[in-house]
Design a protein around this motif. Structure first.
Motif, PDB file in Angstrom:
ATOM      1  N   LYS A 175       0.839  -1.186   0.000  1.00 51.63           N
ATOM      2  CA  LYS A 175       0.000   0.000   0.000  1.00 51.63           C
ATOM      3  C   LYS A 175       0.873   1.233   0.000  1.00 51.63           C
ATOM      4  O   LYS A 175       1.674   1.442   0.895  1.00 51.63           O
ATOM      5  N   SER A 189      -2.335   8.045   7.600  1.00 51.86           N
ATOM      6  CA  SER A 189      -3.378   7.245   6.975  1.00 51.86           C
ATOM      7  C   SER A 189      -3.187   5.757   7.237  1.00 51.86           C
ATOM      8  O   SER A 189      -4.111   5.073   7.709  1.00 51.86           O
ATOM      9  N   VAL A 190      -1.996   5.238   6.964  1.00 51.70           N
ATOM     10  CA  VAL A 190      -1.770   3.797   7.155  1.00 51.70           C
ATOM     11  C   VAL A 190      -1.728   3.445   8.639  1.00 51.70           C
ATOM     12  O   VAL A 190      -2.133   2.344   9.036  1.00 51.70           O
ATOM     13  N   THR A 226      -3.547   4.886  11.028  1.00 50.19           N
ATOM     14  CA  THR A 226      -4.933   4.836  11.504  1.00 50.19           C
ATOM     15  C   THR A 226      -5.577   3.507  11.145  1.00 50.19           C
ATOM     16  O   THR A 226      -6.262   2.885  11.969  1.00 50.19           O
ATOM     17  N   GLU A 227      -5.347   3.047   9.938  1.00 55.48           N
ATOM     18  CA  GLU A 227      -5.912   1.772   9.503  1.00 55.48           C
ATOM     19  C   GLU A 227      -5.349   0.616  10.321  1.00 55.48           C
ATOM     20  O   GLU A 227      -6.082  -0.285  10.742  1.00 55.48           O
ATOM     21  N   ASN A 271      -6.742   0.711  13.979  1.00 59.96           N
ATOM     22  CA  ASN A 271      -8.124   0.225  14.031  1.00 59.96           C
ATOM     23  C   ASN A 271      -8.182  -1.289  13.873  1.00 59.96           C
ATOM     24  O   ASN A 271      -8.967  -1.974  14.541  1.00 59.96           O
ATOM     25  N   ARG A 272      -7.353  -1.805  13.007  1.00 60.28           N
ATOM     26  CA  ARG A 272      -7.299  -3.254  12.798  1.00 60.28           C
ATOM     27  C   ARG A 272      -6.866  -3.964  14.080  1.00 60.28           C
ATOM     28  O   ARG A 272      -7.445  -4.989  14.466  1.00 60.28           O
ATOM     29  N   THR A 276       0.238  -5.436  12.215  1.00 59.97           N
ATOM     30  CA  THR A 276       0.547  -4.926  10.877  1.00 59.97           C
ATOM     31  C   THR A 276       2.022  -4.543  10.841  1.00 59.97           C
ATOM     32  O   THR A 276       2.558  -4.025  11.827  1.00 59.97           O
TER      33      THR A 276
END
Length: 342
Positions: A4, A236-237, A239-240, A243-244, A252
């Protein structure tokens, strides 16, 4: 496996970033850069001793990830830890006093530059040897799950973030902890700050697989590559991934492509990297890039950004004054803080 990338600089409306968040990120990066510049001055004036590793140039990674966390989340750093601590909320006074070896430092003057620690801020410390912090962060992730699943505490799952460099990813702790974190679905984020150099070894010469994020594939977790010079892309990455982790979906791996603007440490003459390489990365200074973006998109005014710079300048100068006036540790208490007082 997921790769990503996020275009620089990301449209904040797409990511739902408020102007307040963007300005906060700018202020945090300016604080980190200004603090490190002051550290260099104090080091060369003989106010600091030992090895001092500065973070200049990598601020978008620290601000982009840590400022997306909550106070209850954990951060584990490296020997390049000053700015990580500042982003997590440790005061400039406490960090500077620690660098001066003073009793008022966040580690009571016992840790110095490479061992910044703050229990109130869930900042688990800097570590002098590469890879040391990864198992510590993994332990923090495990206890977070243990509290909810075994002790049945009715609290939100705390996320554990571990920062380390590209050179660390060739060491055993990295692979062992990736495997463990996926196996137990620990709420973790492994952040590789790939600044292209492991002391004097260029990254592409030391790893058979230079694209570190791809190493996530072997363990079954998302591997994400992001522009580490773009704080909004990092946010952005992050935050994702956060949340995951909170949803119980596991860890991650984020590889942030970045660059340190100074030598490995302040004792490093920095003669191994080419001038052309350094200039190419410095031209992508994350602070200047965000500054231009803020002005061009009318997010804030030049006047307000200058006020932030003045505010940060006062904070940093105050931290030095505080450190100078603070007392030295008492030699008779050399062994204090080695064990928990009951």
């Amino acid at each position: 496996m997921v790769k990503k990338t996020v275009e620089s600089i990301v449209d904040p409306e797409i990511l739902n970033f408020s102007p307040q968040v963007i300005v906060e990120l700018y202020e945090d990066m300016v604080l980190g850069r200004s603090f490190e510049d002051m550290c260099a001055q104090m080091y060369y004036k003989g106010k600091m001793f030992g090895f001092v590793h500065l973070y200049s140039g990598q601020e978008a990674v620290s601000s982009g990830i840590i400022k997306a966390l909550k106070e209850t989340d954990y951060v584990c750093s490296t020997y390049r830890d000053h700015v990580h601590a500042l982003s997590k909320g440790v005061s400039a006074r406490e960090v500077m006093a620690e660098l001066f070896g003073k009793e008022t430092g966040c580690s009571k003057g016992r840790g110095g530059s490479m061992h910044i620690f703050s229990q109130p801020h869930n900042f688990l410390g800097g570590f002098a040897f590469i890879g040391e912090g990864i198992p510590i962060a993994t332990g923090a992730g495990f206890q977070s799950v243990y509290r909810k699943q075994v002790l049945e505490e009715n609290t939100e799952c705390a996320v554990s973030v571990c920062f380390f460099g590209d050179g660390t990813t060739n060491n055993g702790q990295f692979f062992e902890c990736l495997n463990m974190a996926v196996l137990w679905k620990l709420p973790m984020i492994f952040v590789v700050e790939n600044n292209q150099w492991a002391i004097g070894m260029a990254h592409h010469r030391s790893s058979s697989s230079p694209e570190i994020y791809k190493k996530a594939k072997a363990f079954g977790l998302p591997g994400i590559e992001v522009d580490g010079m773009d704080v909004l892309a990092v946010r952005s990455v992050a935050t994702e991934a956060i949340n995951r982790a909170r949803r119980g979906e596991g860890p991650t791996l984020i590889e942030a492509l970045t660059y340190r603007f100074r030598g490995h440490s302040l004792a490093d003459p920095d003669e191994l990297r080419s001038t052309q390489e350094k200039e190419a990365w410095i031209a992508r200074d994350p602070i200047k890039t965000l500054h231009s973006y803020i002005i061009n998109n009318n997010i804030s005014s030049e006047e307000d950004l200058n006020k932030i710079k003045e505010k940060v300048k006062d904070i940093v100068e105050d931290s030095v004054e505080f450190a100078i006036k603070s007392p030295e540790p008492n030699v008779n208490e050399l062994h204090k803080y080695l064990f928990v007082d009951k």
